[in-house]
Design a protein around this motif. Structure first.
Motif: not given
Length: 1883
Positions: A154-177
């Motif tokens: 029940n909170r209102r979203y403001s912005h994305l502060k940080s991202i951490r992608l931890c093992a184990s995975l393959l990542v191509r990219n991140l997008y916001t829209s």
């Protein structure tokens, strides 16, 4: 407009230039690889630990991405069979940081106020050929950040502060829209088909081979699903009906239709099906059913689908797939219960137990319409009971000093000191490890344990979490704020174990900013305390082991400089504090050795160093006569500085207040395991202290979980919080008193008040752990089951054990041993305990599979039946292991195996039903087992069973048919079930979460999840009023139930016929007795008829009102129903009170003086009668001893009281004497020597019987001093120490009395096995002979008193006897005897009136007037109750003051003063915290002694003046002059007339000489409090040492028999002892080696008075120990039969011999080999004897590590049928006059001593004995042998040369220890805790 540059989408990797790693960071195995599927480069993150391998954006946690897009698109692929984690830090509009995590490692959804954890689960169906499973495909994860915060928090979203992608995975990219893209549709396809959707941009699209479907290769997961569309609309717009082939992705409804807590176990799940299922779907679409998903999350079966059994997804995920046909829609909500009916053309398959009735079919869609589930939320945490968690050192004052802040595991509590209201800070998920509050009190910092530590910054006023961030260190152990709150310092260790100091800048916190790491440094020094200076936030100080450092924050760096400590460089510093001084600032540092250093902060030098020494010795709380040295320093653990004082807490349990010059102690409060010096109640070492801002209070915490504060001005201590010191295992609630009982792994049972959350009682069981607890439904009693198999019943009124059912053992009631009746029952730990709701039966089960049934309606609970092998033996103790139905007719449990549940009839234990749980889920992959059971409301009579497959099965309790199922989902099965009284709510607990289910909802009950516990929840329960919920685990949580109350339906538990109504349940035993006895004002229907020979029984009522004439109203049949009926027999007086009839006048006072026992004729004077109209004062009952009874004053007769049908219960007062239980018998037919031929003469007695009461007399003018020890009266000359011993009593002496002329001494002992009465002896003091032997009382004598003229002796029976006897000292005849209606605690003669005797008891003072007319003696009785305005206590002690004053002490610690002329109480004051057992008054001084160990001197000179004011008198004129704290409860005291000096006896077995003038006390006589196990002597025989079960080792002077040294080990028993032989290398070195019950061996240095070495060579208790002949080696044996060989110099055990394994080692003896050749090499000859009748003899040379067996002796086992208690020990010793002989006892089948020759290998001699020997000692000077027997209390001396024997009496129990001194002149013998010293003649 700030986010315009991010439109229409933003490539996150490109914008932040991830490939350059300047604005982002990587850790671990992160590499750039080329993916064959996407044909481009991607980032691979892998590694075994996810936390150590990751990509993070931005680079540091202090920066922010500032991305405002609503949607985050993550293009990634999980590595097969590996775990991955994705962390997102989202900022709300209130600047709060919320962490959102997704991982396939998570098993269930978890949420806190700042953290959401979603499990990512891929379920694999049957994939197409050549197509990978969902877990191995590239995935487009579309996260709606706005909805995630809105729906779940029940909170209102403001912005994305940080991202951490931890093992184990393959990542191509991140997008916001802000746009919602469809990744399966390209721009060209959307234009061509004119689809109303937003296609994926080209750079975000995955390549799709030509002619193939996007869904064949990739996965699209959208979370949460679109809230603007229904599932059917989403499918219809995104799927083509013609494309029915290919895999189908499950479509799940979005969580917007559900309340937040309902989504308790969300997961991201992709459900793939094979092509077969898709091809079976028809190609023509059919109309969809109207479905409205309710908040119960009902399950809807597939419509026209191929499968009738619905799948159970774990979360809501939207998956778009063109190949899904419109008629194959499968809407599924989490819980599996009942499936709705499909349309007419559909034929779903229904699983057993889930079919609908016709009514449900007719309802159609209406049964799934939206309805309110529960209030959101339904629970609110109201309060917690507990303190500490990770540590117990953090407790802070608030700025205003009105509240304290402390952690309770994962909860932070702010407790108001005055109102005790709690304010809770929730958010931590693990135990809080540190706290800090800034100078203004507006910002609170907290850190939680477990790597890596999470820190939270709170707005202290609002409770809002302002910032959440991770610490670089693994566990923050200390936090410190600057005074401004802009700098926060934390100390801990990093992952390499290095000490790390981190400094954060917190200036922007609360203003929308974040905390910033200013600097981080590593240090090689130990840091135990760290503090920021209050005067300069850039300066800090730290201290630790061997270091004190000053720190400075300058130029972005943190530098430190060590303080030159000089000679103190090796100390271990524990705490520090700054103080403002006139010449600057001073830093105070304390150490564990007692040193206080004052350090000049500017010069960085030590200004002054002091060492604080305790005012008490370690062995006792007061100075001794003689000590070797002053002892060690104070081990200071914490300090706190105010402007004028310094408060210190130490490990000895003392809180001390010093001036800043440390010249003397201002205040010293004992807070250890003993009772405190000041009014405090603490246990355990003090872990922290904190002075309040105003400097008037000192907050203290202890390692045992106690929190409280000391008020300096009033010198009073207030306990704020008590808590269990270990996890809580079970709970039980009580309705009438509003109480809660809990049991814990700390071996305690505690009773709490639910209204105040304060502890009422605690019951300790040191030797066994409590496992289960249950209250009696109608009586003030609760039951507890223990790990030993014992089941005990405790009374809440008397706080004692009523009855015990077990194999053996006792329980300890917080320092008071309580005897129990022993019955054989369970052999294993108790796993379940349940009482029937009607209170008639109790059931218990154990780990060995047995089930016991008890009759619990009577106070003495007794066993009815015991059945074996019916309960599952694999079950763990749980409140849900054994349950009784609400109507008390059915009993259910898991058993006989874990796969079955059995239902029995409670009355007969006949099996009614057995359900095989394995048959409930035939499709399961593994066997299902039952975990917990619970009865539902009746009707319909359901039985709930939780299973190992995370399911709760609802069964019909009659047939066992499955009614429905509830899927619990968590990784662990529900171990606890509880149902509310009205059947609305079901509680389940698994791991650390609690779930509340809407059980009344038949169609898919929903649930809410609550977390807060940092450890698994062990039990949950509703309070009796159903308005609150209790959960226990790490602490006790009390939750408010926010649901509105509903009336109980007829079928609920409350409405069941078997449940007692409120009125019935409230009618306790006491009320029932009052009804029988006529306490309601109605006449008794039948009167018991006592024997004419029995003494009269009093029924004395309250004193009449002032306007009453005092006449007693007699009643007969003509008086109507209010009068008493006619009855024959001796008349008894009944007084009426205004407005009441009969004995109902006592109704308001708790019951009349009822006649509590049947007649017991015993030779009373035949003329003893009741006088109804005594000529004395009004309101009296008169007795006379001769002649006929006086004529009654009124017509009619009165009723006698009812007979007492049950044995008396010991009152809850320590004033009552209880003899120690003894199994041995008095000696009979033994060989006692003739007078003058004795070889032994009793020289001295070591010890005082602290179990007696008033068993001490002293006359300062004549010097006569006497006390008791066992059955002996010891008369001692205080100047020379010479003792006389008066022997004659057969049993333990209870009390003494000395005549006023000091010529006669009276002593009383209990009833022996050979006599039916107690024995009272009258001694001639000058001659030391017994004048007369008296006997009259049945059980024990409570008190003795001589009249002021010494003509009469009054004897008072105890609570079991209840008789008052009057004896003539001229003729020693019984003058009068009266039975008392209730126990009397004490009595005293009026010193100015020989005819007035006062007695005190339960809430009243009773006066007896003795009037003698020739040979006729009459007793007039008058009873004065305590006024209600004074208090309803029990009076426990009394003494007369100046005429006409009477002082009385109560069990609540008050002293009240009575005016005996006016017969009223006019003054009372609080004199102590505990029960006052001793009162003495002389002139203007009053001495009080209590069970709190305190002895106080009061100035009462103003009391006679206050008497004139009457009831308006105030106690302000009474003040305390002196106070002393002794080593035990005060039981005896005698003082000089001036009250300047006296002698006091305590329960610890010590007699103290008290000098009020000097304010000191000196130990006169001391002894052990428990059984003595060994006596050893120094080589010179100047000293001896003893050890005991009380854990103490005491060193005595043999010449004076005075205690010199005491070494105390708490919570352990010292079982064996050995004194080191003289050493050639260091002859001055003297050691005493002691073995303890925990397997440890401690080495004490006698010259140094210190413990030099502690070893742990054994895992079991040490039972024997000996030094080698050279003193360089120690041999020790344990209870398991192992013998360890250790070197005291190195502390190493270098050899273990297991030849005797399996039997306890009874004896080890070592001697130097000087005689004979036994065929083995060695310089030492030693033996070991074990309990299996085996003796081994060894020759050894330990310096060469040689040990060879010389001989092995095996004897047949003795006939154990002749041994009353236990088999005798195996006794063996080398013969001192012939070392080739081995003397053995207790090793053969016969009662004999065997002499065995080691050279000839045969028995040389046998000496017969009358009984088995339990102790033996051989004289080194003559051929004498001392033997103690197990059966009788006798010591036998055997002349081995002539065979002559002499027996000696004197001990109160069997002689378990005999030891000759090395010189053979003395013999020490011990029976329990008594030590007698005998002088050997003719040696």
């Amino acid at each position: 407009m700030a986010g315009v540059w991010q439109q229409p989408f933003l490539n996150v990797f490109r914008h932040f230039k991830v490939d350059e790693w300047k604005r982002s960071s990587k850790e671990g195995d992160v590499a750039v690889v080329t993916d064959k599927t996407l044909k481009c480069t991607v980032y691979r993150v892998r590694g075994p630990v996810s936390a150590g391998n990751y990509i993070q954006l931005p680079k540091t946690s202090t920066q922010s991405l500032g991305l405002t897009g609503r949607y985050l698109y993550v293009l990634f692929r999980p590595l097969p069979a590996k775990h991955f984690v994705i962390h997102l830090d989202l900022c709300t509009e209130g600047s709060q940081v919320i962490r959102v995590s997704f991982s396939n490692f998570f098993k269930e959804f978890k949420s806190t106020a700042t953290w959401l954890q979603f499990p990512f689960i891929c379920e694999t169906g049957t994939p197409r050929k050549g197509v990978g499973s969902p877990g191995a495909r590239w995935t487009c994860l579309q996260l709606d950040l706005h909805d995630i915060l809105l729906v779940y928090l029940n909170r209102r979203y403001s912005h994305l502060k940080s991202i951490r992608l931890c093992a184990s995975l393959l990542v191509r990219n991140l997008y916001t829209s802000d746009l919602c893209f469809d990744p399966a549709v390209t721009v060209a396809e959307a234009r061509c088909a004119k689809l109303p959707i937003t296609p994926i941009p080209r750079e975000m699209a995955f390549p799709v081979p030509k002619g193939e479907s996007w869904h064949d290769h990739y996965v699209h997961i959208r979370f949460p699903s679109d809230s603007s569309k229904t599932p059917s609309e989403a499918v219809q717009k995104s799927c083509s009906p013609s494309e029915a082939a290919g895999p189908m992705l499950r479509l799940l409804p979005h969580p917007a239709d559900f309340s937040k807590p309902v989504q308790d176990s969300l997961a991201l799940m992709v459900q793939k099906r094979g092509p077969t299922a898709s091809r079976q779907a028809p190609s023509v679409p059919r109309p969809l059913p109207e479905v409205s998903v309710s908040c119960e999350r009902s399950k809807v079966s597939s419509v026209g689908g191929p499968s009738g059994r619905s799948q159970e997804p774990l979360a809501w995920v939207e998956a778009t797939d063109k190949h899904v046909a419109s008629d194959s829609l499968h809407v599924s909500v989490h819980q599996t219960t009942v499936e709705p009916t499909a349309p007419e053309d559909a034929s779903p398959q229904e699983s057993p137990g889930r079919k609908q009735n016709q009514q449900e079919v007719a309802l159609g869609k209406n049964r799934f319409q939206q309805r309110s589930f529960l209030p959101d939320p339904v629970l609110r945490l109201k309060g917690v009971i507990g303190f500490g968690g990770h540590s117990t050192k953090w407790a802070l004052w608030t700025r205003d000093g009105a509240a304290v802040v402390y952690p309770c595991h994962a909860i932070i509590v702010v407790l108001c000191v005055n109102t005790r209201e709690q304010r809770l800070f929730l958010g931590h998920t693990d135990k809080v490890s540190a706290l800090a509050l800034d100078g203004s009190g507006s910002l609170l910092a907290s850190a939680q344990a477990r790597p890596h530590s999470m820190l939270r910054l709170w707005d202290f006023q609002t409770g809002e979490c302002l910032s959440l961030f991770q610490s670089p260190v693994h566990t923050v152990c200390s936090l410190s704020f600057s005074d401004s709150g802009e700098v926060l310092c934390g100390v801990g260790k990093d992952r390499h174990g290095r000490m790390t100091v981190v400094v954060w800048g917190t200036a922007q916190v609360g203003r929308g900013g974040e905390s910033v790491i200013l600097t981080k440094v590593h240090s090689d020094v130990d840091i135990q305390a760290f503090e920021v200076a209050f005067f300069d936030e850039t300066r800090m100080a730290s201290c630790g082991r061997g270091s004190v450092r000053l720190w400075r924050l300058r130029g972005g760096g943190l530098r430190s400089c060590p303080v030159d400590l000089g000679e103190h460089h090796a100390l271990e510093f524990t705490d520090l504090a700054f103080r403002q001084a006139q010449d600057g600032h001073i830093l105070y540092v304390c150490s564990r050795s007692g040193h206080i250093l004052e350090i000049d902060h500017q010069r960085m030098a030590v200004r002054c160093a002091r060492r604080l020494l305790p005012t008490q010795t370690p062995g006792g709380p007061l100075p001794q006569k003689q000590t070797f040295s002053s002892g060690p320093g104070i081990a200071i653990s914490s300090l706190s500085i105010s402007q004028a004082k310094c408060a210190m807490g130490s490990e000895d349990g003392y809180l001390r207040l010093w001036p800043l010059d440390f010249s003397s102690v201002l205040l010293e409060a004992g807070l250890g395991d003993h009772q405190p010096t000041l009014p405090a109640e603490h246990e355990g070492p003090i872990s922290s202290v904190c002075v309040s801002p105003d400097g008037l209070r000192v907050l203290s915490t202890t390692s045992s979980g106690h929190l409280g504060f000391l008020d300096i001005l009033s010198r009073e201590y207030s306990v704020l919080v008590r808590s269990h010191a270990a996890p809580v295992l079970a709970l039980a609630t009580e309705s009438s008193r509003g109480q809660l009982a809990t049991v814990s792994q700390d071996h305690t049972v505690r009773i709490w008040d639910l209204a105040t959350l304060q502890q009422l009682y605690d019951f300790a069981s040191p030797e066994e752990a409590p496992c289960a607890v249950a209250f009696h439904p109608t009586q003030p009693t609760f039951f507890c089951g223990f790990s030993s198999g014992a089941v005990r019943s405790f009374s809440l009124e008397t706080t004692e054990v009523l009855v015990e059912h077990r194999r053996s053992g006792t329980v300890q009631l917080r320092g008071k041993p309580t005897a129990s009746r022993v019955c054989r029952c369970h052999r294993g730990a108790i796993t379940g305990l349940a009482a029937s709701p009607d209170g008639s039966l109790l059931f218990s089960s154990c780990s060995r599979g047995s089930l016991a049934q008890y009759h619990s309606s009577a106070p003495q609970c007794r066993i009815l039946r015991v059945t074996a092998n019916v309960v599952c033996q694999e079950a763990c103790p749980s409140p849900s292991a054994l349950v009784v139905s609400g109507d008390s007719h059915l009993l259910a449990f898991v058993g006989p195996s874990k796969y079955t549940v059995t239902v029995m009839d409670t009355a007969s234990l006949d099996e009614l039903l057995r359900v095989d749980i394995r048959t409930l889920d035939l499709a399961g992959s593994c066997l299902d087992s039952a975990v917990a059971v619970c009865f539902g409301p009746a009707p319909p009579g359901h039985l709930l069973v939780s299973t190992s497959s995370n399911m709760v099965a609802v069964l019909d309790a009659t047939s066992g048919r499955l009614v429905r199922e509830l899927s619990c989902v968590p990784p662990a099965a529900c171990s606890v079930l509880a149902l509310s009284g009205d059947g609305r709510f079901l509680l389940t607990a698994a791991d650390r979460a609690i779930k509340v289910w809407d059980y009344s909802a038949q169609a898919g009950p929903g649930c809410q999840v609550y977390i807060g516990h940092s450890e698994p929840v062990r039990a949950v329960a509703f309070t009796p009023d159903q308005q609150q919920l209790l959960s226990v685990g790490d602490a006790i949580f009390l939750w408010d139930v926010l649901a509105p109350s509903e009336k109980f339906p007829p079928g609920s538990v409350q409405g069941s016929p078997g449940a007692p109504t409120t009125c019935e349940a409230g009618l306790g035993t006491r009320q029932l007795e009052d009804v029988v006895s006529g306490a309601n004002g109605l006449p008794r229907q039948q009167v018991p008829m006592p024997s004419q020979a029995s003494p009269p029984w009093l029924d004395i009522c309250a004193r009449p009102p002032k306007d009453h004439d005092g006449a007693f109203s007699m009643s007969d049949e003509s008086r109507g129903p209010e009068g008493l009926r006619q009855a024959s027999g001796p008349p008894v007086l009944v007084q009426k009170e205004a407005g009441r009839a009969g004995d109902g006048a006592w109704g308001a006072m708790g019951g009349p003086w009822d006649l509590g026992r049947p007649p017991n004729p015993r030779g009373w004077p035949s003329g003893l009668r009741t006088d109804l109209a005594a000529p004395g004062r009004q309101g009296m009952v008169t007795y006379r001893t001769n002649g006929e009874p006086k004529a009654p004053a009124g017509p009619g007769t009165c009723s006698t009281g009812r007979a007492r049908a049950q044995p008396p219960t010991r009152p809850d007062s320590y004033r009552h004497f209880t003899a120690r239980y003894k199994a041995s018998l008095l000696p009979k037919g033994l060989s006692f020597p003739a007078v003058g031929d004795e070889r032994l003469h009793l020289k001295a007695v070591m010890g005082y019987n602290g179990n007696g009461r008033a068993n001490l007399v002293w006359r300062p003018d004549t010097g006569f001093f006497a006390y008791t020890c066992g059955r002996l009266v010891v008369v001692e000359d205080l100047h020379s120490g010479v003792q006389q011993h008066w022997l004659g009593h057969p049993e333990e002496i209870s009390t003494l009395a000395l005549s006023h002329d000091a010529q006669v001494l009276a002593s009383a002992s209990g009833r022996s096995s050979t006599a039916s009465r107690c024995q009272i002896r009258v001694w001639d003091v000058p001659g030391g002979s017994c004048r007369q032997l008296l006997s009259h009382h049945d059980t024990a004598v409570q008190a003795l008193a001589f009249s002021p003229d010494d003509r009469l002796l009054v004897t008072l029976g105890d609570y079991g006897d209840r008789t008052l006897a009057l004896w003539s000292m001229a003729t020693y005849e019984l003058v009068s005897s009266t039975c008392l209606p209730e126990p009397v605690y004490g009595m005293a003669f009026n010193p100015w009136d020989a005819g007035e005797l006062a007695c005190v008891g339960q809430g009243a003072v009773t006066l007896w007037l003795l009037q003698q007319h020739g040979g006729d003696v009459s007793l007039q009785v008058h009873r004065e109750p305590i006024p209600e305005e004074v208090g309803g206590w029990e009076l426990t002690s009394l003494c007369y003051g100046t005429t006409p004053l009477l002082y009385c002490g109560s069990n609540a610690g008050q002293v009240c003063v009575w005016d005996m002329c006016a017969s009223c109480c006019f003054l009372a004051w609080e004199a102590d915290d505990g029960e006052i057992g001793v009162l003495l008054c002389s002139g203007a001084r009053l001495v009080s002694g209590s069970n709190t160990r305190r002895l106080r001197l009061w100035a009462v000179g103003a009391v006679p003046e206050l008497r004139r004011k009457g009831s308006g008198a105030r106690s302000s004129s009474v003040f305390m002059e002196r106070e002393l704290t002794l080593d035990g409860a005060v039981v005896s005291a005698v003082f000089h007339e001036s009250m300047d000096m006296g002698v006091v006896g305590t329960t610890a077995g010590t007699l103290w000489y008290v000098s009020w003038a000097e304010g000191t006390s000196t130990r006169l006589v001391s002894g052990h409090q428990s059984k003595v196990n060994e006596v050893v002597f120094s080589p010179s025989e100047s000293h001896c040492a003893t050890c005991s079960d009380d854990g103490s080792v005491r060193v005595w002077s043999v010449a004076s028999m005075e205690l010199l040294i005491q070494f105390q080990v708490l919570s352990q028993s010292c079982l064996c002892l050995s004194w080191s032989p003289p050493s050639c290398e260091r002859p001055e070195q003297q050691w005493v080696a002691a073995g303890y019950s925990d397997g440890t061996l401690r080495l004490f240095s006698i010259p140094l008075i210190a413990m030099e070495l502690k070893m742990h060579p054994h895992s079991a208790a040490l039972t024997a120990i000996a030094f080698s002949a050279d003193g360089q080696t120690i041999l020790s044996g344990d209870r398991d039969g192992l013998v360890a060989v250790s070197r005291p110099r190195t502390g190493m055990t270098f050899r273990v011999l297991n030849d005797h394994r399996g039997a306890p080692i009874c004896t080890i003896q070592s001697t130097r080999r000087e005689y004979g050749d036994f065929g083995a090499e060695g310089v030492d000859l030693w033996l070991a004897a074990s309990g299996d009748q085996q003796v081994s003899v060894w020759a050894s040379n330990w310096l060469q590590d040689r040990c060879e067996l010389v001989d092995w002796l095996s004897f047949p086992a003795p006939a154990l049928t002749e041994v009353p208690i236990c088999p005798p020990p195996s006794l063996a010793a080398f013969c001192p006059w012939d070392e080739a002989l081995l003397v053995c006892a207790g090793l053969s089948m016969h009662h004999e001593v065997v002499f065995y020759s080691l050279c000839q290998k045969q028995v040389m001699k046998k000496i017969p004995l009358p009984f088995f020997a339990v102790s033996m000692s051989l004289s080194p000077g003559a051929h004498l042998m001392a033997i103690g027997f197990s059966a009788e209390r006798v010591l036998r001396l055997v002349d081995c040369a002539s065979g002559a024997v002499q027996d000696f009496a004197g001990h109160d129990d069997s002689v378990q220890l005999c030891r000759f001194a090395p010189s053979a002149r003395l013999l020490f013998t011990a029976a329990h805790n008594e030590i007698l010293v005998w002088e050997v003649t003719g040696h």
